[in-house]
Design a protein around this motif. Structure first.
Motif, PDB file in Angstrom:
ATOM      1  N   ALA A 128     -45.056  51.118  72.832  1.00 47.71           N
ATOM      2  CA  ALA A 128     -44.290  52.652  73.002  1.00 47.71           C
ATOM      3  C   ALA A 128     -43.585  53.548  71.854  1.00 47.71           C
ATOM      4  CB  ALA A 128     -42.582  52.272  72.965  1.00 47.71           C
ATOM      5  N   GLU A 129     -44.067  52.546  70.003  1.00 46.54           N
ATOM      6  CA  GLU A 129     -44.504  53.765  69.095  1.00 46.54           C
ATOM      7  C   GLU A 129     -45.549  54.318  69.574  1.00 46.54           C
ATOM      8  OE1 GLU A 129     -42.902  51.881  65.012  1.00 46.54           O
ATOM      9  OE2 GLU A 129     -44.980  51.512  65.486  1.00 46.54           O
ATOM     10  N   LEU A 130     -46.999  54.062  69.871  1.00 44.24           N
ATOM     11  CA  LEU A 130     -48.205  54.422  70.229  1.00 44.24           C
ATOM     12  C   LEU A 130     -48.073  54.941  70.791  1.00 44.24           C
ATOM     13  CD1 LEU A 130     -51.439  51.619  70.003  1.00 44.24           C
ATOM     14  CD2 LEU A 130     -51.082  54.144  69.162  1.00 44.24           C
ATOM     15  N   LYS A 131     -48.240  55.131  71.985  1.00 43.69           N
ATOM     16  CA  LYS A 131     -48.082  56.462  73.144  1.00 43.69           C
ATOM     17  C   LYS A 131     -47.192  57.252  72.874  1.00 43.69           C
ATOM     18  CE  LYS A 131     -47.294  53.676  77.886  1.00 43.69           C
ATOM     19  NZ  LYS A 131     -45.972  52.771  78.308  1.00 43.69           N
ATOM     20  N   ALA A 132     -45.793  56.888  72.590  1.00 46.08           N
ATOM     21  CA  ALA A 132     -44.989  58.168  71.873  1.00 46.08           C
ATOM     22  C   ALA A 132     -46.112  59.152  70.642  1.00 46.08           C
ATOM     23  CB  ALA A 132     -43.988  58.422  70.784  1.00 46.08           C
ATOM     24  N   ALA A 133     -47.051  59.275  70.185  1.00 46.25           N
ATOM     25  CA  ALA A 133     -47.493  59.388  68.942  1.00 46.25           C
ATOM     26  C   ALA A 133     -48.921  60.511  70.205  1.00 46.25           C
ATOM     27  CB  ALA A 133     -48.272  58.511  67.963  1.00 46.25           C
ATOM     28  N   ASP A 134     -49.365  61.920  69.292  1.00 45.46           N
ATOM     29  CA  ASP A 134     -50.406  62.562  69.421  1.00 45.46           C
ATOM     30  C   ASP A 134     -51.182  62.676  68.890  1.00 45.46           C
ATOM     31  OD1 ASP A 134     -48.375  64.346  71.763  1.00 45.46           O
ATOM     32  OD2 ASP A 134     -47.150  64.190  69.485  1.00 45.46           O
ATOM     33  N   VAL A 135     -51.286  61.942  67.512  1.00 49.30           N
ATOM     34  CA  VAL A 135     -52.019  61.687  66.540  1.00 49.30           C
ATOM     35  C   VAL A 135     -52.049  60.299  65.869  1.00 49.30           C
ATOM     36  CG1 VAL A 135     -53.037  62.201  64.538  1.00 49.30           C
ATOM     37  CG2 VAL A 135     -52.201  64.301  66.008  1.00 49.30           C
ATOM     38  N   VAL A 136     -52.674  59.031  65.746  1.00 49.37           N
ATOM     39  CA  VAL A 136     -53.028  58.327  65.294  1.00 49.37           C
ATOM     40  C   VAL A 136     -53.684  58.162  63.761  1.00 49.37           C
ATOM     41  CG1 VAL A 136     -53.251  55.415  65.152  1.00 49.37           C
ATOM     42  CG2 VAL A 136     -52.447  57.003  67.527  1.00 49.37           C
ATOM     43  N   VAL A 137     -52.892  57.751  62.866  1.00 48.10           N
ATOM     44  CA  VAL A 137     -53.706  57.708  61.410  1.00 48.10           C
ATOM     45  C   VAL A 137     -53.434  56.330  61.144  1.00 48.10           C
ATOM     46  CG1 VAL A 137     -53.392  58.539  59.111  1.00 48.10           C
ATOM     47  CG2 VAL A 137     -53.162  59.530  60.761  1.00 48.10           C
TER      48      VAL A 137
END
Ligand code: FMN
Length: 210
Positions: A82-91
């Motif tokens: 869910a955390e990944l899904k909510a992200a527009d940008v992943v660092v």
């Protein structure tokens, strides 16, 4: 409002060179996105358990058949997804340890690579379900590997993230960090300048797109 998820995997948490480069990028992103939300997942402070047969059985069991322990295991994986899904940008902060990625990051990937949830098989092959994200990878290495067959990380990270739908990936490397103190200082200086250029280019691209 945009969301950035920072995943750091250095055993030294905020003290890791990969984390410091990721942090520099995130600071610039915050400036460009004052309303943005930043979520931090520190895999050293909160390691994800290794995937074992019991956990995998929980993932593939039908929801109605899961035991309470299986439901807990799936809830943990679901929360990470869910955390990944909510992200527009992943660092992603990516150290090199013993020729590979940190085992904590592999364990994390084993929790977010789930058939039917983050990817599915179709007649035309697998399809990733976590699309529409931009990924920035900040890699720190003791020696020099980028562009050589010994770089085990770049193709693996690209293959795995693309498999779950995240194929827009930018890599930035700080290498030679264990060669000497001078080499480390020089490499980090160059990497910091590259982070600043990358952040500026992304900011300009967003302004054009807006
Ligand atoms: C346990 C361990 C294993 C390492 N293995 C390698 C390696 O195989 N190759 C290499 O070039 N550097 C290796 N290094 C050096 C790291 O890549 C370097 O210190 C880098 O800064 C690690 O990222 P971090 O500072 O974000 O943790 C290793 C460092 C540690 C602590």
């Amino acid at each position: 409002m945009k969301t950035l998820l920072k995943i750091q995997s250095s055993i030294f948490s905020g003290g890791g060179q990969s984390t410091q480069l990721a942090d520099r990028f995130v600071a610039a992103w915050r400036e460009a996105n004052p309303d943005g939300r930043v979520i931090v997942r520190d895999l050293a402070k909160e390691p994800v358990p290794h995937l074992d047969a019991a956990r995998f059985a929980a993932f593939i069991a039908k929801a109605e058949d899961r035991t309470p322990a299986q439901r807990d295991a799936v809830a943990h994986s679901d929360a990470l997804i869910a955390e990944l899904k909510a992200a527009d940008v992943v660092v992603l902060g990516l150290p090199l340890y013993n020729f590979g990625l940190p085992s904590t990051l592999k364990a994390y990937f084993d929790h977010v690579g789930r058939a039917g949830v983050t990817f599915r098989y179709t007649e035309n092959g697998p399809v990733g379900l976590l699309t529409g994200k931009k990924v920035y990878v900040f890699a720190a290495r003791g020696g020099f590997y980028a562009g050589t067959p010994n770089d085990t990380q770049t193709p693996y990270i690209r293959a795995f993230l693309s498999f779950i739908g995240m194929s827009d990936i930018e890599f930035l490397y700080a290498e030679g960090l264990a060669v000497s103190e001078a080499s480390k200082q020089q490499s980090m200086e160059r990497a910091r300048a590259a982070v600043d250029r990358l952040a500026e280019a992304e900011r300009e691209a967003e302004l054009v797109a807006a």
